[in-house]
Design a protein around this motif. Structure first.
Motif, short mmCIF file in Angstrom:
data_model
loop_
_atom_site.label_atom_id
_atom_site.label_comp_id
_atom_site.label_asym_id
_atom_site.label_seq_id
_atom_site.Cartn_x
_atom_site.Cartn_y
_atom_site.Cartn_z
N GLU B 186 -55.98 33.06 10.40
CA GLU B 186 -57.45 33.19 10.43
C GLU B 186 -57.99 32.54 9.17
OE1 GLU B 186 -58.27 37.33 10.32
OE2 GLU B 186 -57.95 37.66 12.47
N PRO B 187 -59.27 32.13 9.20
CA PRO B 187 -59.89 31.65 7.95
C PRO B 187 -59.82 32.73 6.88
CG PRO B 187 -61.33 31.26 9.85
CD PRO B 187 -60.18 32.09 10.34
N SER B 190 -61.21 30.04 2.92
CA SER B 190 -62.30 29.14 3.31
C SER B 190 -63.59 29.90 3.59
CB SER B 190 -61.90 28.33 4.55
OG SER B 190 -61.45 29.19 5.58
N VAL B 191 -63.52 31.25 3.63
CA VAL B 191 -64.73 32.05 3.83
C VAL B 191 -65.12 32.68 2.49
CG1 VAL B 191 -65.73 34.04 5.01
CG2 VAL B 191 -64.10 32.55 6.21
N ASP B 210 -53.34 32.54 0.53
CA ASP B 210 -53.71 31.91 1.80
C ASP B 210 -52.60 30.92 2.16
OD1 ASP B 210 -55.08 31.27 4.07
OD2 ASP B 210 -56.80 30.36 3.06
N TYR B 212 -51.18 27.91 5.07
CA TYR B 212 -51.51 27.01 6.18
C TYR B 212 -50.23 26.38 6.73
CZ TYR B 212 -53.18 22.71 8.50
OH TYR B 212 -53.40 21.69 9.40
N ASP B 277 -57.26 19.30 12.03
CA ASP B 277 -57.80 20.29 11.10
C ASP B 277 -58.54 19.59 9.98
OD1 ASP B 277 -56.85 22.62 12.37
OD2 ASP B 277 -54.86 22.31 11.51
N PHE B 299 -60.99 24.39 7.03
CA PHE B 299 -62.30 24.99 7.24
C PHE B 299 -63.03 24.38 8.43
CE2 PHE B 299 -62.39 21.95 3.73
CZ PHE B 299 -63.25 20.99 4.23
N GLN B 317 -67.51 23.67 11.09
CA GLN B 317 -67.55 24.24 9.75
C GLN B 317 -68.52 25.41 9.64
OE1 GLN B 317 -68.00 20.28 7.38
NE2 GLN B 317 -67.25 21.83 5.98
N PHE B 320 -67.49 29.19 9.49
CA PHE B 320 -66.88 29.59 8.22
C PHE B 320 -67.94 30.02 7.21
CE2 PHE B 320 -63.62 27.17 10.24
CZ PHE B 320 -62.41 27.62 9.73
#
Lengths: 389, 389
Positions: B186-187, B190-191, B210, B212, B277, B299, B317, B320
C-alpha cells in the motif's frame, strides 16, 4: 555412523538442554550409557503436553540463538510453537526430497501444492522438499476448486499434493495429466478401497503416495512408487511402536502408538516423542531398497483405549473401517458390556445402509475382536458406552 | 565487475532466449556493443503485456530446465506465471536479507509476516529473506486481527511485516514491542503524514521502513533505518526512470516511469522492464552507505497521462495526496479544459471536508501544475474529464 551411534550423538547434544538432561537423569542414564537399542528404550518418553508446557513460557529452554523459523501447531492444549534452525530446515527439505524422489517425482515435474503455507505450514514444508529436489513447484495453497483448476489449466501440473478428498474433487472437475498424487492430511491408504476410487478418477497409471508427517517432525513416513506401504524416513527419524499402556515395544506387525525420535535436529528435537497416533511397523522387501514400513499409515488415535476380552480396543479405528462402506454415514455407537457368564461383549451400532456381516468381518480385522454389528437407519446416540463397571 | 560489465554479462546470457535476442536485433545491437549506459539505453523496453503473451503459451521460451518455483502474478491481462531457479531464489533471499539488515533487523529479532504465501507469494519472498538473515521468522500470513494478536501474544514479535493499514489496526488492538515495521502493498511514505500516524500508534522509537517490490522482481527498493527514502537494491537490480512518452531517461529528481533490469537472473530476467509505476530517483548521502534512492517510493501509475500547460499530469497521483487529508473521502473528479485565451485550465473537485487552499498547495507539489480546487459534500461523478478536444 550406525543407528545407535547417531542416536547417542543426538542424545548427547540434547543434554545441553535441562529438559532432556532431566529425562536421562530420571532413568539414571548418561548419554554414553546408550550402547544398544535396549539402552535407548530406557529413556523416558516425552509428550505433547510437555512440549506445550515448556514452550508456553517464552519458548522455554527450547529457543536457540540460531532458530530462524517459528510456526505453530494446533493442539487440544492450545497453539504449540514449532522451532527450526536453518540446518533443521535444510535437513527436513532433503529428507522430503529423497522421499518424493522415491515416489517417482523428478525435477521435470510440475508440482501443485494445495496445503496451507501459513501458521500451520504443511504446504511450506512440502514446498521446501520439492524445490530441493529441483521440481517446478507451485505454491497454490488451499482455496477454491475453481481457482485450482484455473492455475492447473495455466501451469499443467504433473504432481498433485493434496488431501485425497480434494484430489478426488479436482479429478471430478476434469483435472488431467497428474502422474503422482502425494496425499496427506486425511486417512488414505488406511481406508480400504480409497486408493482404488482415486485411481479410477485419475487413471490407471497414477502413482498414489500416502504420506505421514506432523508439524513437529516432517516427514515421518512416505510411500514410494511401488506403493508397498509408507516407508519410514530412516535417514531423518527413528520410529518405534509401543504399547500405549505399558510403554514396551510391540512386535513387528502389532498395533501400537507411534513414537518418534529425530536423528539430527538442532531446535526442539523429538526424543522418544509419543505421537498418540496408532500404527504398525513391519519389514518389507521393497524394490526401492527401503524396508521399515507402516503398511497402512496411521489408522487411529491411542488417546482412548478399552480392554475387551484382554485385547486393546481403540474406538478411533472404527471410522477408518466405516469410511470404506459408501452406504454408511460414519456415525456409530460402541457398546461394551459383560455377558451373563461374565465374559466381555462388544457391539457396534452403525448408521446407514450396509451388509452387517461384511462390516463385522472388516471390524474384526481392524479391532482384532469380533463384535456384534447392527445397522440402523438413524442413530440416536453416538460414542462409547462401557457398561461393565 | 562494475555496473556496465554486470549488465553486459546479463544481456549476453539473455540472448540465449529468442525474445531478448530479437529485442537487441531490433536496435541493431550485439551484447558486446553495450559498453556504456548510453549503449544500454538503446535496448528496447519490455512490457508486462509481452511477459503475458510469452508465458501464456506453455510458459513460452522463458521456461528452463532448472526452474523450481512457479507462482503467479495478477495483471489486468490475466495471471502471469513467475519463474525462478534455485539460484534466483537464493539471490532474491540474499538481496532481501541485506535490505532488512540495513533496516536494522538482526538475527535476534522475531519477525511476524502478515502477507500471503500462496499463489501471489509476497509473504514467501519476505520469509526467505528473513530466514537468510537468520531472524526468527513467523509465517503468519493474512488473516484476522484476533489471530494475529493471539500469535503475537505467544511469540512476541519485534519486527512486523504488513500493509501499513493492517499494522495500524494491530497497534490499536494493543500490539506492543514492535521495533521495526516493514510496510509494503500500500502507499506509505508517499502519503504525507502517514508515517507520523503510524509512529504515534507504535511509539517514537519504531523504525518505519517502506518497501517496493513486485512479483517479477523482489526487492526493488527498501528504506534503511535512517528513513531517508527507499534505497534501490543496486546489488540486485538496475533502476531507471524514464519519460513514459518518449522513453528517454529523465533527470535526477524528476517524475517518470520506473524501469527495472535484473543484474543476475536465470529465469525470466527483466530487461528494461516498464513497470508502469511512477517514481523519482535521486542521490542521497545516507549514513548506511547507499545512495540511489526513491525519496517517497511509488506514488502513482503512468498508465494514463495528460499534458496540461506542457506538463505531464498523472491523475493516479491525486489519491496519494487526498489520503493525507482525513476529512476527504478520497473521491475526486479532474476537469481539464481551455480558457477563452486558449491556455490549459485544470480543476480538481474533491469530496468531503477540507481546506481548499491547503489541498491546492499539496496538489501543486505533486502535480507540478496549480489546479483550481473545489471541495463538495457529495461528488456525483468521479474520473477525468478532458474537455479540450
Amino acid at each position: 555412523m550406525n543407528l545407535i551411534e547417531t542416536l547417542r550423538a543426538q542424545i548427547r547434544r540434547n543434554c545441553h538442554n535441562p529438559f532432556y538432561l532431566r529425562k536421562l537423569k530420571e532413568a539414571g542414564l548418561k548419554p554414553d550409557d546408550i550402547k544398544t537399542l535396549e539402552d535407548f528404550e530406557r529413556i523416558p518418553f516425552m509428550t505433547r503436553a510437555e512440549l506445550y508446557e515448556i514452550l508456553s513460557n517464552d519458548y522455554g529452554s527450547f529457543m536457540r540463538d540460531d532458530v530462524v523459523r517459528m510456526n505453530l501447531s494446533p493442539s487440544p492444549l492450545g497453539l504449540i510453537p514449532i522451532l527450526n534452525t536453518k540446518r533443521d530446515i535444510e535437513a527436513m527439505n532433503r529428507a522430503n526430497a529423497r522421499a518424493f524422489e522415491r515416489a517417482g517425482v523428478t525435477k521435470d515435474d510440475v508440482v501443485m501444492i494445495t496445503f496451507g503455507y501459513h501458521i500451520f505450514i504443511a504446504g511450506l514444508m512440502f514446498h521446501g522438499g520439492f524445490e530441493e529436489l529441483g521440481a517446478k513447484t507451485i505454491p497454490l495453497g488451499p482455496g477454491s476448486t475453481a481457482q485450482a483448476m484455473e492455475v492447473a489449466e495455466k501451469l499443467k501440473p504433473t504432481v498433485l499434493v493434496a488431501n485425497p478428498s480434494f484430489a478426488l474433487k479436482l479429478a471430478k472437475e476434469g483435472l488431467e495429466g497428474i502422474r503422482v498424487l502425494i496425499a496427506a492430511g486425511e486417512p488414505f491408504s488406511s481406508v480400504r478401497g480409497y486408493k482404488e476410487k482415486v485411481r479410477r478418477a485419475f487413471g490407471d497409471d497414477i502413482t498414489l503416495v500416502d504420506y505421514y508427517g506432523m508439524a513437529e517432525c516432517t516427514p515421518v513416513a512416505c510411500e514410494c512408487k511401488h506403493e508397498t506401504g509408507l516407508h519410514v524416513t530412516t535417514d531423518f527419524c527413528y520410529v518405534e511402536v509401543i504399547d500405549p499402556e505399558t510403554g514396551e515395544r510391540v512386535g513387528e506387525g502389532e498395533r501400537g502408538e507411534i513414537v518418534v525420535t529425530h536423528l539430527n535436529k538442532d531446535a526442539m528435537p523429538l526424543q522418544r516423542y509419543r505421537t498418540g497416533d496408532l500404527g504398525i511397523l513391519e519389514s518389507v522387501e521393497c524394490l526401492c531398497g527401503m524396508s521399515l514400513t507402516m503398511p497402512t499409515g496411521v489408522f487411529g488415535r491411542t488417546d482412548e483405549m478399552y480392554k475387551v476380552k484382554g485385547v486393546k480396543i481403540y474406538p478411533s479405528q472404527i471410522p477408518f473401517v466405516l469410511k470404506s462402506f459408501p452406504g454408511l454415514t460414519g456415525k456409530f455407537r460402541l457398546e461394551i458390556d459383560k455377558t451373563d457368564k461374565g465374559t466381555d461383549w462388544l457391539k457396534v451400532v452403525v448408521e446407514g445402509q450396509g451388509d452387517a456381516e461384511q462390516i463385522k468381518a472388516r471390524l474384526r480385522e481392524a479391532l482384532l475382536v469380533t463384535p456384534e454389528v447392527e445397522v440402523v437407519e438413524k442413530l440416536d446416540k453416538e460414542g462409547v458406552e462401557d457398561r461393565r463397571y
